[in-house]
Write a protein that holds these residues in place. Structure first.
Motif, PDB file in Angstrom:
ATOM      1  N   UNK A 139      16.562  12.731 -20.468  1.00  0.00           N
ATOM      2  CA  UNK A 139      15.237  12.584 -19.872  1.00  0.00           C
ATOM      3  C   UNK A 139      15.223  11.731 -18.621  1.00  0.00           C
ATOM      4  N   UNK A 140      16.334  11.032 -18.334  1.00  0.00           N
ATOM      5  CA  UNK A 140      16.437  10.238 -17.110  1.00  0.00           C
ATOM      6  C   UNK A 140      16.837  11.090 -15.915  1.00  0.00           C
ATOM      7  N   UNK A 141      17.193  12.326 -16.160  1.00  0.00           N
ATOM      8  CA  UNK A 141      17.598  13.234 -15.082  1.00  0.00           C
ATOM      9  C   UNK A 141      16.495  13.364 -14.045  1.00  0.00           C
ATOM     10  N   UNK A 142      16.882  13.279 -12.778  1.00  0.00           N
ATOM     11  CA  UNK A 142      15.914  13.417 -11.697  1.00  0.00           C
ATOM     12  C   UNK A 142      16.442  12.831 -10.412  1.00  0.00           C
ATOM     13  N   UNK A 143      15.591  12.843  -9.417  1.00  0.00           N
ATOM     14  CA  UNK A 143      15.914  12.275  -8.115  1.00  0.00           C
ATOM     15  C   UNK A 143      15.266  10.902  -8.035  1.00  0.00           C
ATOM     16  N   UNK A 144      16.082   9.868  -7.819  1.00  0.00           N
ATOM     17  CA  UNK A 144      15.575   8.509  -7.734  1.00  0.00           C
ATOM     18  C   UNK A 144      15.461   8.125  -6.264  1.00  0.00           C
ATOM     19  N   UNK A 145      14.266   7.809  -5.869  1.00  0.00           N
ATOM     20  CA  UNK A 145      13.952   7.534  -4.472  1.00  0.00           C
ATOM     21  C   UNK A 145      13.499   6.096  -4.302  1.00  0.00           C
ATOM     22  N   UNK A 146      13.984   5.458  -3.250  1.00  0.00           N
ATOM     23  CA  UNK A 146      13.419   4.170  -2.889  1.00  0.00           C
ATOM     24  C   UNK A 146      12.578   4.348  -1.630  1.00  0.00           C
ATOM     25  N   UNK A 147      11.573   3.515  -1.498  1.00  0.00           N
ATOM     26  CA  UNK A 147      10.670   3.627  -0.359  1.00  0.00           C
ATOM     27  C   UNK A 147      10.181   2.244   0.039  1.00  0.00           C
ATOM     28  N   UNK A 148      10.045   2.053   1.328  1.00  0.00           N
ATOM     29  CA  UNK A 148       9.455   0.827   1.852  1.00  0.00           C
ATOM     30  C   UNK A 148       7.979   1.082   2.088  1.00  0.00           C
ATOM     31  N   UNK A 149       7.152   0.269   1.468  1.00  0.00           N
ATOM     32  CA  UNK A 149       5.702   0.395   1.619  1.00  0.00           C
ATOM     33  C   UNK A 149       5.312  -0.366   2.873  1.00  0.00           C
ATOM     34  N   UNK A 150       5.457   0.306   4.013  1.00  0.00           N
ATOM     35  CA  UNK A 150       5.372  -0.399   5.286  1.00  0.00           C
ATOM     36  C   UNK A 150       3.966  -0.865   5.620  1.00  0.00           C
ATOM     37  N   UNK A 151       2.964  -0.129   5.121  1.00  0.00           N
ATOM     38  CA  UNK A 151       1.576  -0.535   5.354  1.00  0.00           C
ATOM     39  C   UNK A 151       1.355  -0.933   6.813  1.00  0.00           C
ATOM     40  N   UNK A 152       1.843  -0.067   7.705  1.00  0.00           N
ATOM     41  CA  UNK A 152       1.811  -0.385   9.132  1.00  0.00           C
ATOM     42  C   UNK A 152       0.433  -0.130   9.703  1.00  0.00           C
ATOM     43  N   UNK A 153      -0.279  -1.166  10.042  1.00  0.00           N
ATOM     44  CA  UNK A 153      -1.605  -1.016  10.625  1.00  0.00           C
ATOM     45  C   UNK A 153      -2.526  -0.280   9.664  1.00  0.00           C
ATOM     46  N   UNK A 154      -3.110   0.790  10.121  1.00  0.00           N
ATOM     47  CA  UNK A 154      -4.002   1.574   9.285  1.00  0.00           C
ATOM     48  C   UNK A 154      -3.253   2.610   8.449  1.00  0.00           C
ATOM     49  N   UNK A 155      -1.982   2.772   8.711  1.00  0.00           N
ATOM     50  CA  UNK A 155      -1.244   3.829   8.049  1.00  0.00           C
ATOM     51  C   UNK A 155      -0.394   3.267   6.939  1.00  0.00           C
ATOM     52  N   UNK A 156      -0.779   3.508   5.727  1.00  0.00           N
ATOM     53  CA  UNK A 156       0.019   3.046   4.595  1.00  0.00           C
ATOM     54  C   UNK A 156       1.143   4.058   4.390  1.00  0.00           C
ATOM     55  N   UNK A 157       2.098   4.040   5.340  1.00  0.00           N
ATOM     56  CA  UNK A 157       3.171   5.018   5.316  1.00  0.00           C
ATOM     57  C   UNK A 157       4.328   4.518   4.474  1.00  0.00           C
ATOM     58  N   UNK A 158       4.851   5.382   3.652  1.00  0.00           N
ATOM     59  CA  UNK A 158       6.051   5.084   2.906  1.00  0.00           C
ATOM     60  C   UNK A 158       7.252   5.612   3.688  1.00  0.00           C
ATOM     61  N   UNK A 159       8.254   4.749   3.867  1.00  0.00           N
ATOM     62  CA  UNK A 159       9.506   5.142   4.507  1.00  0.00           C
ATOM     63  C   UNK A 159      10.523   5.350   3.400  1.00  0.00           C
ATOM     64  N   UNK A 160      11.107   6.546   3.356  1.00  0.00           N
ATOM     65  CA  UNK A 160      11.873   6.957   2.199  1.00  0.00           C
ATOM     66  C   UNK A 160      13.373   6.994   2.454  1.00  0.00           C
ATOM     67  N   UNK A 161      14.137   6.684   1.411  1.00  0.00           N
ATOM     68  CA  UNK A 161      15.539   7.048   1.396  1.00  0.00           C
ATOM     69  C   UNK A 161      15.670   8.510   0.993  1.00  0.00           C
ATOM     70  N   UNK A 162      16.906   9.021   1.058  1.00  0.00           N
ATOM     71  CA  UNK A 162      17.125  10.421   0.701  1.00  0.00           C
ATOM     72  C   UNK A 162      17.269  10.618  -0.802  1.00  0.00           C
ATOM     73  N   UNK A 163      17.492   9.527  -1.527  1.00  0.00           N
ATOM     74  CA  UNK A 163      17.524   9.630  -2.972  1.00  0.00           C
ATOM     75  C   UNK A 163      18.910   9.751  -3.569  1.00  0.00           C
ATOM     76  N   UNK A 164      18.974   9.433  -4.858  1.00  0.00           N
ATOM     77  CA  UNK A 164      20.156   9.679  -5.683  1.00  0.00           C
ATOM     78  C   UNK A 164      19.770  10.706  -6.730  1.00  0.00           C
ATOM     79  N   UNK A 165      20.477  11.821  -6.733  1.00  0.00           N
ATOM     80  CA  UNK A 165      20.211  12.873  -7.707  1.00  0.00           C
ATOM     81  C   UNK A 165      21.053  12.621  -8.941  1.00  0.00           C
TER      82      UNK A 165
END
Lengths: 114, 113
Positions: B82-108
């Motif tokens: 059940x742990x199978x999946x793509x694990x992604x990390x993201x920086x919650x940059x919250x840049x100005x008005x844009x709560x943009x997440x900057x993503x890694x490509x992940x570990x499958x």
């Protein structure tokens, strides 16, 4: 149940035929955004919206349009799709301006443009 | 432009094994989020880490945030299918008005019964 709903889940279309992918959230979130996910490129933001009638470009906005006429809905519009827009698309919503809060994602729309 | 690197890119293990995946940033994280994405689904938040040196546990998952807030690890004990999946990390940059997440490509991750 808190959720973000995208439709359709799968879509195959032809080059140049306008299409809309719908996104709706039931959490009263002000902030919504669209991402596309491609192998080797990861998730990239297309457009975002801070609130009703407030939208702005993300990192890869070319070829896309959005609208935010209601708080709950944030459709993604492809006026003239091209094969390079074949991708997996995700809509997300959250509360803006609150760091470290959870972003909720839809189940995704897999689009193929032939 | 901030770059997030995740390693390994792919990991296939047997049920019951332990594993660690990594996320490194070219700059200091605003705050780091880990997500898991199952096939055919959108990413789901696992944890948010904010403070350098922070450790958080979620059942068999242990998340560590580096002291300098430029790296993080996710350790899974006694992995299950059940742990199978793509694990992604993201920086919650919250840049100005844009709560943009900057993503890694992940570990499958594939956990085989």
């Amino acid at each position: 149940e808190a959720q973000v709903t995208q439709n359709p889940r799968y879509l195959i279309t032809v080059t140049g035929k306008k299409l809309t992918v719908t996104c709706s959230q039931n959490m009263n979130h002000e902030y919504m955004s669209w991402y596309r996910q491609d192998p080797g490129l990861g998730l990239r933001q297309i457009y975002y919206s801070m609130n009703v009638e407030v939208t702005d470009k993300g990192d890869v906005p070319e070829g896309y349009k959005v609208s935010r006429k209601e708080k709950r809905n944030f459709p993604l519009i492809l006026e003239s799709p091209s094969p390079n827009q074949t991708s997996l698309y995700f809509c997300a919503s959250s509360f803006p301006g609150r760091p470290n809060t959870e972003a909720f994602f839809g189940q995704g729309t897999r689009l193929t443009v032939v | 432009t901030q770059l997030l690197e995740q390693s390994p890119q792919f990991l296939s293990i047997q049920e019951g094994e332990n594993l660690t995946v990594y996320c490194n940033s070219s700059s200091v994280f605003s705050s780091l989020q880990w997500y898991r994405q199952e096939p055919g689904e959108g990413p789901v938040l696992l944890v948010t880490v904010v403070t350098g040196g922070e450790v958080k546990k979620l059942k068999r998952l242990t998340f560590q945030f580096g002291d300098a807030r430029k790296d993080s690890s996710l350790h899974i004990t006694a992995a299950q299918p059940g742990d199978t999946g793509l694990y992604l990390c993201a920086d919650d940059s919250n840049a100005g008005n844009n709560r943009k997440l900057i993503w890694g490509l992940g570990t499958s991750l594939a956990v085989n019964p």
